[in-house]
Design an enzyme around this catalytic site. Structure first.
Site, PDB file in Angstrom:
ATOM      1  N   LYS A  80       0.728  -1.428   0.045  1.00 43.51           N
ATOM      2  CA  LYS A  80       0.091   0.201  -0.058  1.00 43.51           C
ATOM      3  C   LYS A  80       0.989   1.152  -0.202  1.00 43.51           C
ATOM      4  O   LYS A  80       1.498   1.470   1.041  1.00 43.51           O
ATOM      5  CB  LYS A  80      -0.994  -0.014   1.323  1.00 43.51           C
ATOM      6  N   CYS A 124      13.238  12.093   5.336  1.00 40.17           N
ATOM      7  CA  CYS A 124      13.300  11.636   6.523  1.00 40.17           C
ATOM      8  C   CYS A 124      14.928  11.791   7.232  1.00 40.17           C
ATOM      9  O   CYS A 124      15.289  11.888   7.975  1.00 40.17           O
ATOM     10  CB  CYS A 124      13.060  10.168   6.914  1.00 40.17           C
ATOM     11  N   GLU A 183       9.389  16.254  15.159  1.00 43.24           N
ATOM     12  CA  GLU A 183       9.653  16.230  13.627  1.00 43.24           C
ATOM     13  C   GLU A 183       8.770  17.084  13.131  1.00 43.24           C
ATOM     14  O   GLU A 183       7.576  16.952  13.276  1.00 43.24           O
ATOM     15  CB  GLU A 183       9.535  14.604  13.250  1.00 43.24           C
ATOM     16  N   GLU A 240      10.838   1.769   9.750  1.00 40.63           N
ATOM     17  CA  GLU A 240      11.785   2.848   9.509  1.00 40.63           C
ATOM     18  C   GLU A 240      10.684   4.094   9.692  1.00 40.63           C
ATOM     19  O   GLU A 240       9.810   4.418   8.883  1.00 40.63           O
ATOM     20  CB  GLU A 240      12.149   2.915   7.892  1.00 40.63           C
TER      21      GLU A 240
HETATM   22  P1  NAP Z   1       2.359   8.035   8.114  1.00 35.03           P
HETATM   23  O1  NAP Z   1       1.393   9.036   8.390  1.00 35.03           O
HETATM   24  O2  NAP Z   1       2.826   7.573   9.360  1.00 35.03           O
HETATM   25  O3  NAP Z   1       1.997   6.817   6.840  1.00 35.03           O
HETATM   26  C1  NAP Z   1       2.863   6.020   6.213  1.00 35.03           C
HETATM   27  C2  NAP Z   1       2.050   4.990   5.653  1.00 35.03           C
HETATM   28  O4  NAP Z   1       1.358   4.023   6.442  1.00 35.03           O
HETATM   29  C3  NAP Z   1       0.925   5.595   4.792  1.00 35.03           C
HETATM   30  O5  NAP Z   1       0.830   4.822   3.586  1.00 35.03           O
HETATM   31  C4  NAP Z   1      -0.209   5.526   5.621  1.00 35.03           C
HETATM   32  O6  NAP Z   1      -1.363   5.663   4.765  1.00 35.03           O
HETATM   33  C5  NAP Z   1       0.033   4.229   6.296  1.00 35.03           C
HETATM   34  N1  NAP Z   1      -0.705   4.021   7.378  1.00 35.03           N
HETATM   35  C6  NAP Z   1      -1.281   5.052   8.230  1.00 35.03           C
HETATM   36  N2  NAP Z   1      -2.124   4.536   9.373  1.00 35.03           N
HETATM   37  C7  NAP Z   1      -1.627   3.052   9.143  1.00 35.03           C
HETATM   38  C8  NAP Z   1      -2.112   2.099  10.170  1.00 35.03           C
HETATM   39  N3  NAP Z   1      -2.902   2.247  11.242  1.00 35.03           N
HETATM   40  N4  NAP Z   1      -1.606   0.806   9.521  1.00 35.03           N
HETATM   41  C9  NAP Z   1      -0.919   0.796   8.523  1.00 35.03           C
HETATM   42  N5  NAP Z   1      -0.626   1.701   7.843  1.00 35.03           N
HETATM   43  C10 NAP Z   1      -0.809   2.910   8.089  1.00 35.03           C
HETATM   44  O7  NAP Z   1       3.995   8.862   7.614  1.00 35.03           O
HETATM   45  P2  NAP Z   1       3.690   9.688   6.203  1.00 35.03           P
HETATM   46  O8  NAP Z   1       3.027  11.072   6.914  1.00 35.03           O
HETATM   47  O9  NAP Z   1       3.142   9.433   4.916  1.00 35.03           O
HETATM   48  O10 NAP Z   1       5.266   9.934   6.155  1.00 35.03           O
HETATM   49  C11 NAP Z   1       6.299  10.987   6.949  1.00 35.03           C
HETATM   50  C12 NAP Z   1       6.799  10.231   7.895  1.00 35.03           C
HETATM   51  O11 NAP Z   1       7.697   9.259   7.373  1.00 35.03           O
HETATM   52  C13 NAP Z   1       7.914  11.011   8.587  1.00 35.03           C
HETATM   53  O12 NAP Z   1       7.920  10.854  10.115  1.00 35.03           O
HETATM   54  C14 NAP Z   1       9.109  10.565   8.019  1.00 35.03           C
HETATM   55  O13 NAP Z   1      10.426  10.776   8.884  1.00 35.03           O
HETATM   56  C15 NAP Z   1       8.818   9.219   8.027  1.00 35.03           C
HETATM   57  N6  NAP Z   1       9.828   8.514   7.066  1.00 35.03           N
HETATM   58  C16 NAP Z   1      10.804   7.764   7.426  1.00 35.03           C
HETATM   59  C17 NAP Z   1      11.892   7.135   6.540  1.00 35.03           C
HETATM   60  C18 NAP Z   1      12.875   6.174   7.184  1.00 35.03           C
HETATM   61  O14 NAP Z   1      13.524   5.571   6.148  1.00 35.03           O
HETATM   62  N7  NAP Z   1      12.989   6.157   8.373  1.00 35.03           N
HETATM   63  C19 NAP Z   1      11.798   7.472   5.125  1.00 35.03           C
HETATM   64  C20 NAP Z   1      10.753   8.169   4.632  1.00 35.03           C
HETATM   65  C21 NAP Z   1       9.738   8.808   5.740  1.00 35.03           C
HETATM   66  P3  NAP Z   1      -2.139   6.781   4.726  1.00 35.03           P
HETATM   67  O15 NAP Z   1      -1.103   7.811   3.588  1.00 35.03           O
HETATM   68  O16 NAP Z   1      -3.228   6.746   3.955  1.00 35.03           O
HETATM   69  O17 NAP Z   1      -2.188   7.436   5.729  1.00 35.03           O
END
Ligand code: NAP
Length: 475
Positions: A173, A282, A379, A248
């Site tokens: 997804k 990130c 963050e 991650e």
């Molecule tokens: P997010 O809101 O946590 O969402 C990440 C993914 O998880 C999306 O596909 C989201 O779908 C899905 N999701 C949300 N709730 C879920 C649940 N309960 N169960 C399963 N999946 C669920 O993060 P984001 O806002 O997309 O991305 C930004 C974050 O990612 C930042 O904190 C950034 O630091 C982190 N990041 C980390 C890395 C690394 O390698 N450490 C790399 C890139 C980004 P929806 O979009 O539909 O909510």
């Protein structure tokens, strides 16, 4: 208007319940596509398809699987222009950046794991005259891969490539905010010769279809990249069923600049590590720590470089920064700048929304904040950095380690011993010395503390997506 579909069992399909979400183009603020709001029924179809495909894919000769993944990498390269355009419209990042980084890296991910799998071997121990012990590594089965919006195809492929290479079937997804390139990948995987049901792509909301993928008893491993708060939910859900889980998560990365650094390079690269992709990587450095003897000079030069940053239409080759991913995210970033002012911060550059259609924000630099205030602890994930002074190495390490996160750190110094000392003292999974965002794909990638558990990259990911089984034979 483009209507996105799920990709299940080698075919594009509408969501069974016919429900869609609007996808807004950040660069214009207008509706760009309709995204399926998938439900349990769509997941059930993907599960059936994966179950059927698994025996074929997992037993396929490794070199044949490898050839299919190589072909997929080639097709991504061949479609670079179309994919980059969709990535840029979906996410708001400049088109040149999607062309130079996101899409080439997505094909590199498939190519890397297509090669890695044919070189992957498991361990054997021979106790002479007594026994032979070897480890068989088989694919885990059906795995769930969930990715965020900031580097859409890049991170999506970084998860599914090792899972597929190892012989797993994948239910994936992408973020509902940036589904376009994952949508296009379905057809490319079919054109590359991937059997039906091996890669299934479901679109929709994280809290519904994302959660359902994590909860489903059939997904035996979950690879998740996203925010720390979501990671906590995903980790807790997966652990209930003793699934393998790799998380991650977020970061609040320090960028430590010592007086003995090459200042030209430190300034130039710090601007990039602050504002590339609108600060929505990130690994962007968001806390710039500068030794007090060069603080004023660094600040003056850094601010001068910030003035040169053009924020504008992602389609314009002159735009260094494009739009933030969504209106919600723009509001979040802006609220942190207001908070920083309440906390006593002084905005040295930027600090404002840009008045035009779409979700644009100025590159923003703030000084005068305590290391423990919320602006320096939480963050923001946008084009906002803080500047702080430190007196000596000890204080720099103390400030660097003062958050709950431990993803990455950049150190600028020409003292080799100090580079090692500080690298070892900073609690981060990735340390860059006199550089940023360069990495050999063979190295383990991931964070410490609340930045995640597990490591991706190289053989780490192949091990994660496999089940080891020890066989011991008495001689
Ligand atoms: P997010 O809101 O946590 O969402 C990440 C993914 O998880 C999306 O596909 C989201 O779908 C899905 N999701 C949300 N709730 C879920 C649940 N309960 N169960 C399963 N999946 C669920 O993060 P984001 O806002 O997309 O991305 C930004 C974050 O990612 C930042 O904190 C950034 O630091 C982190 N990041 C980390 C890395 C690394 O390698 N450490 C790399 C890139 C980004 P929806 O979009 O539909 O909510």
């Amino acid at each position: 208007m483009q209507k996105i579909q799920n990709f299940v069992n080698g075919e594009y399909r509408d969501p069974i319940k016919g429900d869609y979400i609007e996808n807004i183009e950040p660069g214009t603020g207008k509706v760009f596509a309709q995204v399926p709001n998938s439900t349990q029924e769509d997941l059930d179809l993907a599960v059936e398809a994966s179950k059927e495909a698994f025996p074929v894919w997992s037993r396929m000769a490794v070199d044949k699987r490898s050839r299919i993944l190589h072909k997929l990498a080639d097709l991504i390269d061949y479609n670079l222009d179309d994919l980059a355009l969709m990535e840029s419209r979906d996410n708001g990042k400049p088109l040149w950046l999607a062309k130079a980084v996101d899409i080439p890296r997505a094909s590199a991910n498939f190519r890397f794991y297509a090669s890695a799998i044919v070189n992957f071997s498991s361990e054997a121990q021979v106790s002479e005259g007594f026994m032979v012990n070897y480890t068989r590594r088989s694919p885990v089965g059906i795995v769930g891969c969930i990715s965020p919006w900031n580097l859409p195809l890049y991170l999506f492929s970084w998860k599914i490539a090792p899972a597929l290479a190892m012989g797993n079937c994948v239910i994936a997804k992408p973020s509902e905010l940036t589904p376009m390139t994952a949508f296009l990948l379905g057809k490319l995987s079919k054109d590359a010769g991937m059997p039906n049901g091996v890669l299934n792509i479901l679109h929709g909301e994280g809290k519904s279809i994302g959660q359902a993928i994590v909860e489903h008893e059939v997904t035996k491993a979950i690879s998740f990249t996203g925010g720390t708060a979501t990671g906590r939910i995903v980790g807790a859900t997966a652990s209930q069923q003793f699934k393998k889980v790799s998380l991650e998560l977020g970061g609040k990365n320090p960028n430590i600049i010592f007086a003995d650094c090459d200042l030209d390079e430190a300034v130039k690269t710090s601007v990039k590590s602050s504002f590339t992709n609108q600060g929505e990587i990130c690994l962007c450095g968001s806390r710039i720590l500068v030794e007090d003897s060069i603080y004023d000079e660094f600040k003056a030069r850094f601010l001068k470089e910030c003035e040169k940053i053009v924020v504008g239409d992602p389609m314009n080759a002159k735009s260094i920064m494009g739009a933030l991913v969504s209106e919600d995210h723009l509001n979040k970033v802006d609220s942190y700048v207001l908070l920083a002012k309440e906390e006593g911060g002084k905005v040295l550059h930027g600090g404002n929304r840009i008045a035009r259609e779409g979700f644009y924000y100025e590159p923003t630099v703030i000084e005068g904040l305590d290391k423990n205030c919320r602006t320096n602890q939480e963050e923001i994930f946008g084009p906002v950095v803080t500047l702080n002074k430190f007196k000596n190495e000890e204080e720099a390490i103390d400030i660097a380690n003062s958050t709950r996160y431990g993803l990455s750190c950049t150190i600028w110094t020409s003292d080799l011993k100090r580079a090692h000392r500080v690298s070892h003292a900073v609690q981060s999974g990735i340390i860059w010395v006199n550089c940023w965002l360069v990495r050999d794909l063979r190295t383990p990638f991931g964070g410490m503390k609340d930045s995640g558990i597990g490591r991706e990259g190289g053989n780490e990911a192949l091990r994660f997506f496999s089940e080891p089984q020890n066989v011991c034979i008495k001689l």
